[in-house]
Design a protein around this motif. Structure first.
Motif, PDB file in Angstrom:
ATOM      1  N   THR A 207       0.832  -1.211   0.000  1.00  0.00           N
ATOM      2  CA  THR A 207       0.000   0.000   0.000  1.00  0.00           C
ATOM      3  C   THR A 207       0.866   1.260   0.000  1.00  0.00           C
ATOM      4  O   THR A 207       0.527   2.253  -0.655  1.00  0.00           O
ATOM      5  N   LYS A 208       1.998   1.229   0.682  1.00  0.00           N
ATOM      6  CA  LYS A 208       2.904   2.391   0.681  1.00  0.00           C
ATOM      7  C   LYS A 208       3.493   2.607  -0.714  1.00  0.00           C
ATOM      8  O   LYS A 208       3.570   3.743  -1.195  1.00  0.00           O
ATOM      9  N   ARG A 209       3.864   1.515  -1.364  1.00  0.00           N
ATOM     10  CA  ARG A 209       4.446   1.632  -2.695  1.00  0.00           C
ATOM     11  C   ARG A 209       3.436   2.184  -3.691  1.00  0.00           C
ATOM     12  O   ARG A 209       3.744   3.049  -4.521  1.00  0.00           O
ATOM     13  N   LEU A 210       2.191   1.720  -3.598  1.00  0.00           N
ATOM     14  CA  LEU A 210       1.151   2.214  -4.510  1.00  0.00           C
ATOM     15  C   LEU A 210       0.809   3.667  -4.201  1.00  0.00           C
ATOM     16  O   LEU A 210       0.571   4.474  -5.115  1.00  0.00           O
ATOM     17  N   ALA A 211       0.777   4.009  -2.918  1.00  0.00           N
ATOM     18  CA  ALA A 211       0.423   5.386  -2.544  1.00  0.00           C
ATOM     19  C   ALA A 211       1.477   6.380  -3.009  1.00  0.00           C
ATOM     20  O   ALA A 211       1.159   7.541  -3.289  1.00  0.00           O
ATOM     21  N   GLU A 212       2.724   5.935  -3.097  1.00  0.00           N
ATOM     22  CA  GLU A 212       3.810   6.843  -3.450  1.00  0.00           C
ATOM     23  C   GLU A 212       4.230   6.736  -4.905  1.00  0.00           C
ATOM     24  O   GLU A 212       5.266   7.267  -5.290  1.00  0.00           O
ATOM     25  N   ASP A 213       3.424   6.037  -5.703  1.00  0.00           N
ATOM     26  CA  ASP A 213       3.748   5.887  -7.126  1.00  0.00           C
ATOM     27  C   ASP A 213       3.654   7.254  -7.815  1.00  0.00           C
ATOM     28  O   ASP A 213       2.560   7.821  -7.950  1.00  0.00           O
ATOM     29  N   PRO A 214       4.778   7.816  -8.277  1.00  0.00           N
ATOM     30  CA  PRO A 214       4.747   9.171  -8.855  1.00  0.00           C
ATOM     31  C   PRO A 214       4.064   9.235 -10.212  1.00  0.00           C
ATOM     32  O   PRO A 214       3.689  10.319 -10.662  1.00  0.00           O
ATOM     33  N   ALA A 215       3.878   8.061 -10.862  1.00  0.00           N
ATOM     34  CA  ALA A 215       3.291   8.056 -12.207  1.00  0.00           C
ATOM     35  C   ALA A 215       1.775   7.955 -12.168  1.00  0.00           C
ATOM     36  O   ALA A 215       1.130   7.995 -13.220  1.00  0.00           O
ATOM     37  N   VAL A 219      -3.238   7.860  -4.133  1.00  0.00           N
ATOM     38  CA  VAL A 219      -4.303   7.316  -3.287  1.00  0.00           C
ATOM     39  C   VAL A 219      -3.655   7.016  -1.940  1.00  0.00           C
ATOM     40  O   VAL A 219      -2.712   6.220  -1.872  1.00  0.00           O
ATOM     41  N   PRO A 220      -4.107   7.645  -0.863  1.00  0.00           N
ATOM     42  CA  PRO A 220      -3.467   7.445   0.437  1.00  0.00           C
ATOM     43  C   PRO A 220      -3.408   5.971   0.831  1.00  0.00           C
ATOM     44  O   PRO A 220      -4.326   5.193   0.534  1.00  0.00           O
ATOM     45  N   ALA A 221      -2.328   5.590   1.510  1.00  0.00           N
ATOM     46  CA  ALA A 221      -2.151   4.190   1.900  1.00  0.00           C
ATOM     47  C   ALA A 221      -3.292   3.703   2.772  1.00  0.00           C
ATOM     48  O   ALA A 221      -3.774   2.571   2.615  1.00  0.00           O
ATOM     49  N   ASP A 222      -3.762   4.551   3.714  1.00  0.00           N
ATOM     50  CA  ASP A 222      -4.864   4.125   4.580  1.00  0.00           C
ATOM     51  C   ASP A 222      -6.118   3.840   3.774  1.00  0.00           C
ATOM     52  O   ASP A 222      -6.889   2.928   4.098  1.00  0.00           O
ATOM     53  N   GLN A 223      -6.348   4.631   2.714  1.00  0.00           N
ATOM     54  CA  GLN A 223      -7.525   4.416   1.882  1.00  0.00           C
ATOM     55  C   GLN A 223      -7.410   3.113   1.102  1.00  0.00           C
ATOM     56  O   GLN A 223      -8.396   2.386   0.940  1.00  0.00           O
ATOM     57  N   ILE A 224      -6.201   2.791   0.644  1.00  0.00           N
ATOM     58  CA  ILE A 224      -5.997   1.511  -0.058  1.00  0.00           C
ATOM     59  C   ILE A 224      -6.292   0.354   0.887  1.00  0.00           C
ATOM     60  O   ILE A 224      -6.947  -0.623   0.517  1.00  0.00           O
ATOM     61  N   LYS A 225      -5.817   0.472   2.138  1.00  0.00           N
ATOM     62  CA  LYS A 225      -6.090  -0.581   3.120  1.00  0.00           C
ATOM     63  C   LYS A 225      -7.580  -0.736   3.365  1.00  0.00           C
ATOM     64  O   LYS A 225      -8.099  -1.857   3.474  1.00  0.00           O
ATOM     65  N   ARG A 226      -8.309   0.404   3.445  1.00  0.00           N
ATOM     66  CA  ARG A 226      -9.748   0.337   3.690  1.00  0.00           C
ATOM     67  C   ARG A 226     -10.467  -0.341   2.520  1.00  0.00           C
ATOM     68  O   ARG A 226     -11.405  -1.110   2.716  1.00  0.00           O
ATOM     69  N   GLU A 261      -5.464   4.740 -14.074  1.00  0.00           N
ATOM     70  CA  GLU A 261      -5.419   5.128 -12.667  1.00  0.00           C
ATOM     71  C   GLU A 261      -6.075   4.092 -11.754  1.00  0.00           C
ATOM     72  O   GLU A 261      -6.221   4.320 -10.555  1.00  0.00           O
ATOM     73  N   SER A 262      -6.459   2.963 -12.324  1.00  0.00           N
ATOM     74  CA  SER A 262      -7.230   1.965 -11.586  1.00  0.00           C
ATOM     75  C   SER A 262      -6.397   1.307 -10.483  1.00  0.00           C
ATOM     76  O   SER A 262      -5.326   0.746 -10.739  1.00  0.00           O
ATOM     77  N   LEU A 263      -6.896   1.369  -9.240  1.00  0.00           N
ATOM     78  CA  LEU A 263      -6.251   0.652  -8.138  1.00  0.00           C
ATOM     79  C   LEU A 263      -6.394  -0.852  -8.343  1.00  0.00           C
ATOM     80  O   LEU A 263      -5.488  -1.620  -8.016  1.00  0.00           O
ATOM     81  N   PHE A 264      -7.526  -1.250  -8.899  1.00  0.00           N
ATOM     82  CA  PHE A 264      -7.751  -2.662  -9.229  1.00  0.00           C
ATOM     83  C   PHE A 264      -6.615  -3.160 -10.132  1.00  0.00           C
ATOM     84  O   PHE A 264      -6.020  -4.221  -9.885  1.00  0.00           O
TER      85      PHE A 264
END
Length: 1015
Positions: A207-215, A219-226, A261-264
């Motif tokens: 989740t940290k890696r996805l949240a900090e993806d500059p490209a 999406v905040p890490a906490d939101q990805i976890k939720r 931009e899909s998190l999925f």
């Protein structure tokens, strides 16, 4: 039909894809996802959903593939992967029962199914061939090494969940959790210590890696976890392992329509999600790639919505447990339950899932606590685990990492972790709660099943580690305690290697091993007591230099007092066990000879008086238990083992009165130790059957009845010796029984650092010419090297044997050193030079020292060769003589042959070696260099050096310092002799006449005799 059975994450799907992929084979296979079977579905439904194929029924698929396989001359695999992923996995049994008989009509088709082991018994037909998919230890170690190297992980000193590393998916997740960025190496401080800990770090890293993806849009890490938690709750609520991909994307993307931009999409790219086609069309389903991780996400999502006030009530609900563990429960239920065990005490302090489990599941839930992190194991849980392990009848262990894990698998993993509540101290506590026969049925059986794939390797590793390092830390002490319990084993290799490991553990500072041995003396298994005392002697024997008032002498004094108070006159633990007594005698003799200040007051170290033992009971032939106990005996044990110690008994005389009494004593003791057919009989039959099937190809493993029989036998020998019965004339070293191990465990001598001559050259090319006249030279640097081990005094090759092979030619040679009276020199030279054949011990063989420990060299009188005595150990005084009836020319010798390498133990030396004699060593006050067969003076200067040789050579060499040999010889003259034979390879049934002629005239004999110059 073949079934591949394995746990989640071991590579079943990967293997299935490989087997069905188009490669160089004539045809590809067919891959079918078992998860597509809906409740009430059929094989025809599955056939219709195969992407790229248009078939209406499964039989049409088999028919088409059979025809294609016939044309291609091959069997085409049809793999149904993941039966356990079906909506109702239990429905597979009926479908496969119907399919199995039909397969004989399709010989060119191979149907393979894959499933988890928990489902195998319920889903597979009885006729299915079951194969366990397992990674052997070497493969797993290679995987771990490759992953750790890639992720810059230094795991030295860390506890690792190695059993889970058999699942490649988990290994990848572990490494990503431990060092996701791979920028700097990480060590023990960064490594997780449980599966839940791995998943927690892995989720945080992803989740940290996805949240900090500059490209991508942030999406905040906490939101990805939720969002992952919401996906997990939906999987739980619907009772499925996969959702329609549109539903999963709707949860994860939360209205985001841009695919870039899909998190999925990003979670799928990360390997968290797995998407599969459905019905061969555009529809897909999505699930968490690794079931164990899916279980963690669901468990975490459930707990997040619980409060302290309601957690006990919610987790105790019957509906919850039905979903978790019932056969018709959630397909990820067991995975969720396992994670709940680890998460509950993390989220809710002092709470544990097992306390809330219904009665039928409580033991299961408690057993899962074995894998919990130590900081979350409270005393009550630890106590209950001890009770559970002792009380429960655990299944026989299967292959490591497969089927249900045995609790001892876990305890062995964490044995050396000082901070873990279940380390070796807990193992020791559990094993002491078990009486001997129950301990053997549970623990010693686990040892037997884990010997080959785990324990032998672990023991060898620790032997290498403790041999190479003098330092010991708390983890080493715990490791040694656990290894002491391996001494219960009936596997010869395990027991001997454990003894050597303990000796190596204690060798630098024996007090450590003395303390451990003291702790183990009250164990009710004589196999353990006997061997820890032997290992303690082995460690002590490495300390032969004077240490008056020093730390070793002080530690040895304390150990001798412990042995006195336990086993000598008036002691609290009287025993007649002769092997144990022999190690106690050796320890006292060591002290009396080398460290007299350590001997307790009032004890004669060379004439010990042992505590009196009660009269041994005798089991009569008509005893109601006699028939059952008699089944533990074999004829060889009765006749050759028990029978051989009865004076005046003939072979196979089973009616001899003293033999009947001795046999009855052994039987009574076997019964007293606890052997019962109901407890150990089935295991003994299985061991005996395995021995018949595999014979000498397997390590010797004894039956438990035989183990108890050996204990009783050694106790019988002790009683007989005390009663004045004659000692067995075939046992050496003045002992009453032949030791079953040398606990001093010397290292194999190194390879000779000397250039050896080319005795069997390619020229001359004519074999007859070479056999008659080939030169065999002993170079001066072999006879008398100038330097060995940095000692520049001239050395002498005093004894040895060499054999050289090359292209069908062989040369062997013996080396002897003879001490002659000056008046005998000329006659000895003439006799040695002129005798046609100097074999058949014309040059006398060295006395062979048997049943003496290498660590008793050179100080123990047991090491002294006996000459002209009237017993089996005696040798006639050596002399050169043409005929054995002649008195001959008397000679002196400087060495003896130490008999080793005779029992087949992995701890013994590979062969016998020539070593300095007791008299030679005593003359100069020599002592053994620890861990070797070499001797040094009191100043530490090396006096002897023993070497082996490597292919194409065979043999061994003994060198002594020249100055010592000359001084020992005194007025006698020193003759060095080398002699041997040249041989050529011929067919034994058609030996050429010229070979016979050469042998008749002894032209193939070579010799080299020299007299050492006066100093």
């Amino acid at each position: 039909m073949t079934a591949i059975v394995a746990a989640a994450g071991t590579g079943k799907t990967h293997l299935s894809a490989q087997l069905t992929a188009p490669t160089e084979r004539p045809t590809a296979g067919v891959f079918i996802q078992g998860g597509h079977l809906r409740a009430g579905g059929t094989l025809d439904d599955l056939a219709r959903r195969i992407p790229g194929l248009k078939v209406d029924c499964f039989e049409d698929l088999l028919l088409a593939l059979n025809s294609a396989g016939g044309r291609a001359g091959t069997r085409i695999p049809v793999i149904i992967d993941g039966l356990n992923e079906a909506e109702r996995p239990s429905e597979w049994r009926a479908l496969l029962d119907e399919l199995a008989p039909a397969l004989e009509h399709y010989p060119n088709v191979l149907v393979i199914v894959t499933l988890r082991e928990a489902l195998a018994e319920r889903a597979l037909p009885d006729t299915a061939i079951k194969l366990d998919l397992k990674w052997n230890r070497t493969e797993v170690n290679d995987l771990i090494a490759a992953y750790f190297d890639h992720y810059l992980i230094d795991a030295r000193g860390a506890w690792l969940p190695t059993w889970m590393f058999r699942y490649p998916l988990f290994l990848r997740m572990y490494c990503q959790a431990a060092n996701p960025l791979r920028k700097q190496p990480v060590g023990v401080e960064a490594l997780p210590t449980s599966m839940v800990g791995v998943f927690e770090l892995y989720r945080d890293a992803v989740t940290k890696r996805l949240a900090e993806d500059p490209a991508r849009k942030p999406v905040p890490a906490d939101q990805i976890k939720r969002r992952l938690a919401e996906l997990a709750r939906e999987l739980w609520a619907r009772g499925v392992r996969r959702l329609p991909s549109d539903d999963a994307r709707g949860i994860l993307d939360a209205g985001e329509t841009n695919w870039d931009e899909s998190l999925f999409r990003r979670l799928e790219e990360e390997g968290v999600l797995l998407r599969d086609e459905v019905n061969g069309g555009d529809d897909t389903e999505t699930g968490i790639l690794f079931d164990r991780f899916a279980g963690y996400l669901i468990a975490d999502a459930l707990l997040v919505r619980m409060t302290y006030a309601e957690v006990e009530e919610r987790l105790a609900e019957a509906t919850m447990w039905k979903s978790l563990l019932d056969k018709d429960g959630h397909p990820l239920g067991a995975d969720v339950a396992i994670s709940l065990v680890g998460l509950v005490p993390r989220r809710f302090a002092a709470h544990h899932l097992w306390r809330l489990a219904p009665k039928q599941h409580r033991s299961w839930a408690l057993a899962q606590e074995l894998d919990s992190e130590p900081e979350f194991l409270d005393d009550h849980t630890v106590n209950q685990l001890a009770t559970l392990i002792v009380a429960r009848n655990w299944r026989t262990p299967g292959p490591r990492g497969h089927r249900r894990r045995h609790p001892f698998d876990r305890l062995w993993e964490v044995r050396r972790s000082p901070a873990h509540s279940l380390n070796a101290n807990f193992l020791d506590r559990v094993l002491r709660l078990l009486p001997l026969p129950e301990r053997d049925r549970k623990w010693t059986e686990w040892v037997r099943h884990r010997a080959v794939d785990l324990l032998v390797d672990d023991l060898k590793q620790m032997i290498r580690c403790w041999t190479g390092s003098l330092d010991r830390v708390e983890g080493d002490h715990l490791n040694a305690l656990a290894m002491a319990w391996l001494l219960t084993s009936t596997n010869r290799d395990v027991r001997d290697l454990a003894t050597k490991a303990l000796q190596r553990y204690g060798r630098p500072e024996p007090k450590r091993l003395f303390d451990l041995a003291t702790r183990m003396l009250d164990v009710d298994d004589p196999y353990v007591v006997e061997r820890v005392v032997s290992a303690a002697f082995g460690a002590a024997s490495a300390h032969q230099m004077p240490d008056p008032g020093g730390p070793f002498e002080h530690a040895l004094a304390g150990w001798l007092v412990e042995l006195r108070d336990r086993f000598l006159a008036g002691g609290s633990s009287p025993t007649s066990h002769e092997l144990l007594r022999s190690y106690i005698r050796a320890t006292y003799e060591l002290a009396g000879t080398l460290h007299p200040g350590a001997v307790p007051t009032g004890v004669d170290p060379f004439a010990l008086t042992f505590a009196a033992v009660p009269t041994a009971p005798v089991m009569a032939d008509d005893d109601p238990n006699a028939k059952e106990c008699d089944s533990t005996f074999g004829m060889d044990f009765e006749n050759y083992v028990i029978g051989s110690v009865i004076e005046g008994r003939r072979n196979y005389d089973f009616d001899h009165a003293e033999f009947r009494r001795a046999r009855g004593e052994v039987m009574a003791r076997v019964w007293e130790l606890g052997w019962r057919a109901a407890t150990l009989g089935d295991i003994d039959r299985a061991i005996a059957e395995a021995a018949r099937r595999f014979g000498s190809t397997r390590t010797k493993v004894e039956r438990y009845g035989k183990k108890y029989g050996w204990i009783a036998y050694y106790e019988l020998i002790g009683r007989l010796s005390e009663a004045g019965h004659n000692r067995d004339r075939w046992v050496g070293g003045g002992r009453h029984v032949t030791p079953d191990i040398d606990p001093t465990c010397p290292d194999e001598p190194p390879v000779a650092p000397i250039q050896l001559p080319d005795w069997a050259p390619a020229s001359p090319t004519d074999d007859e010419v070479w056999l008659r006249t080939g030169a065999v030279n002993v170079p001066a640097e072999l006879w008398s090297p100038d330097r060995i081990y940095g000692v520049t005094d001239e050395w002498l090759l005093v004894e040895g044997f060499l054999q050289h092979r090359h292209d069908g030619r062989k040369v062997f040679g013996f080396f002897r050193t003879l001490l002659l009276e000056p008046t005998d020199v000329n006659s000895a030279l003439e006799l040695a030079s002129r005798i046609e054949y100097p074999g058949n011990h014309f040059f006398p063989q060295l006395p062979m020292i048997r049943d003496v420990f290498a660590g008793e060299m050179p100080w123990s009188p047991r090491f002294k060769a006996r000459l002209d005595a009237d017993d089996n150990e005696s040798y006639s005084r050596p002399a050169l003589r043409r005929d054995w009836r002649e008195e001959g020319i008397g000679i002196g010798q400087v060495a003896v042959e130490l008999a080793t390498g005779e029992s087949g133990s992995p701890t013994e030396l590979e062969r016998s070696y020539d070593v300095p004699s007791f008299e030679f060593a005593a003359r100069f006050g020599l002592r053994q260099l620890p861990g070797t067969l070499d001797l040094v003076g009191m100043d530490g200067t090396r006096a002897s050096a023993i070497f082996r040789v490597e292919e194409p050579w065979r043999g061994q060499l003994l060198f002594l310092r020249r100055d010592l040999v000359v001084e020992y010889a005194g007025n006698r003259r020193i003759m060095q002799v080398a002699w041997g034979e040249r041989e050529v390879t011929v067919e034994w049934d058609s030996v050429p006449p010229w070979v016979r002629a050469v042998h008749e005239t002894y032209e193939h004999i070579w010799r080299d005799i020299r007299m050492l110059n006066e100093p």
